[in-house]
Write a protein that holds these residues in place. Sequence first.
Motif, mmCIF file in Angstrom:
data_model
loop_
_atom_site.group_PDB
_atom_site.id
_atom_site.type_symbol
_atom_site.label_atom_id
_atom_site.label_comp_id
_atom_site.label_asym_id
_atom_site.label_seq_id
_atom_site.Cartn_x
_atom_site.Cartn_y
_atom_site.Cartn_z
ATOM 1 N N UNK A 26 0.805 -1.404 -0.383
ATOM 2 C CA UNK A 26 -0.164 -0.064 0.405
ATOM 3 C C UNK A 26 1.001 1.097 -0.323
ATOM 4 N N UNK A 27 0.515 2.158 -1.087
ATOM 5 C CA UNK A 27 0.837 3.532 -0.537
ATOM 6 C C UNK A 27 0.408 4.777 -1.505
ATOM 7 N N UNK A 28 -0.627 5.063 -0.225
ATOM 8 C CA UNK A 28 -1.458 5.688 0.162
ATOM 9 C C UNK A 28 -0.782 7.586 0.381
ATOM 10 N N UNK A 29 -2.542 8.007 1.054
ATOM 11 C CA UNK A 29 -2.169 9.368 1.367
ATOM 12 C C UNK A 29 -1.714 9.834 -0.305
ATOM 13 N N UNK A 30 -0.814 10.841 -0.446
ATOM 14 C CA UNK A 30 0.014 11.511 -1.833
ATOM 15 C C UNK A 30 1.044 11.282 -1.637
ATOM 16 N N UNK A 31 1.565 10.249 -0.851
ATOM 17 C CA UNK A 31 2.977 10.110 -0.994
ATOM 18 C C UNK A 31 4.032 9.726 -2.024
ATOM 19 N N UNK A 32 2.984 8.995 -3.199
ATOM 20 C CA UNK A 32 3.790 9.093 -4.790
ATOM 21 C C UNK A 32 4.148 10.040 -4.974
ATOM 22 N N UNK A 33 3.754 11.091 -4.951
ATOM 23 C CA UNK A 33 4.095 12.441 -5.755
ATOM 24 C C UNK A 33 4.988 13.208 -4.880
ATOM 25 N N UNK A 34 5.473 13.224 -3.545
ATOM 26 C CA UNK A 34 6.598 13.023 -3.100
ATOM 27 C C UNK A 34 7.772 12.518 -3.584
ATOM 28 N N UNK A 35 7.876 11.444 -4.656
ATOM 29 C CA UNK A 35 9.305 10.799 -5.319
ATOM 30 C C UNK A 35 9.733 11.712 -6.309
ATOM 31 N N UNK A 36 11.568 12.026 -6.220
ATOM 32 C CA UNK A 36 12.107 13.513 -6.604
ATOM 33 C C UNK A 36 11.706 13.478 -8.096
ATOM 34 N N UNK A 37 10.931 12.840 -8.592
ATOM 35 C CA UNK A 37 11.097 12.649 -10.432
ATOM 36 C C UNK A 37 10.369 11.332 -10.832
ATOM 37 N N UNK A 38 10.058 11.381 -12.420
ATOM 38 C CA UNK A 38 9.558 10.192 -13.157
ATOM 39 C C UNK A 38 10.516 9.093 -13.301
ATOM 40 N N UNK A 39 11.437 9.619 -12.920
ATOM 41 C CA UNK A 39 12.441 7.899 -13.187
ATOM 42 C C UNK A 39 12.406 7.775 -11.771
#
Length: 242
Positions: free
Chosen positions: A112-125
């Motif tokens: 699970x990766x909930x909330x808005x966690x994915x958008x905290x990644x630094x870039x699309x790579x």
Amino acid sequence: MSTVEQHYANHLAPIYLWMAGGAESALQAGRDDLAALDLTLAPGCKVADLGAGFGMHAIPLAERGYRVTALDRSELLLGSLEALRGDLAIETVHADLLDFRAYLPDPVAAIFCMGDTLTHLPDFAALETLIARVAAALLPGGAFVATFRDYSTELVGDRRFIPVRADADRILTCFLEYRPDTVLVHDILHERELGVWRTRVSHYPKLRLSGAVLVDVCAANGLAAGIDSGSRGMVRLVAGRL
């Protein structure tokens, strides 16, 4: 501009439970999120919660009898999780999102990766790297569940100011400033201290991620994914390992 880790450590983490409406309200929202999923997992199976924070979903997952590894970069939020979990089977890990495989030596039934966690990644790579590692960490037929805010469509004018929460002594508003691949989120916090209002502002970048892009990245890594509307204005993705 702050990094994600700096922004949370110095600005958001100390007020995060308040921002989420308090512990019991937030945990009930997490329970409701899980109940809304058409997901069947074996009793007692191992699952992971990436970006677990104070346990909004990790605790409800453990309440369902699953063995949970909860990973987050905020020591303060993980401390809140440990205070709230009681005797539930939750292992907490203080680590970067991309390093989660080091703490999951064996494949798991769901991630699970909930909330808005994915958008905290630094870039699309980094997003592509994470999804590849998620796919490799799942058992055959395992599930990946994520929610995120879709920032791909730019808000304009006053719509860029978003009230988050307010009470008699604290007001939190965010302002969005768009760039080609990211949106700068300015969190504007007003707090009353000894009768005097004080203002603190911090901003950090989030990825302008869309559901279509995430579905394509999942497909490239052997995950069949679908998206729909989640709670609290989020996009929800549910993917299965083929």
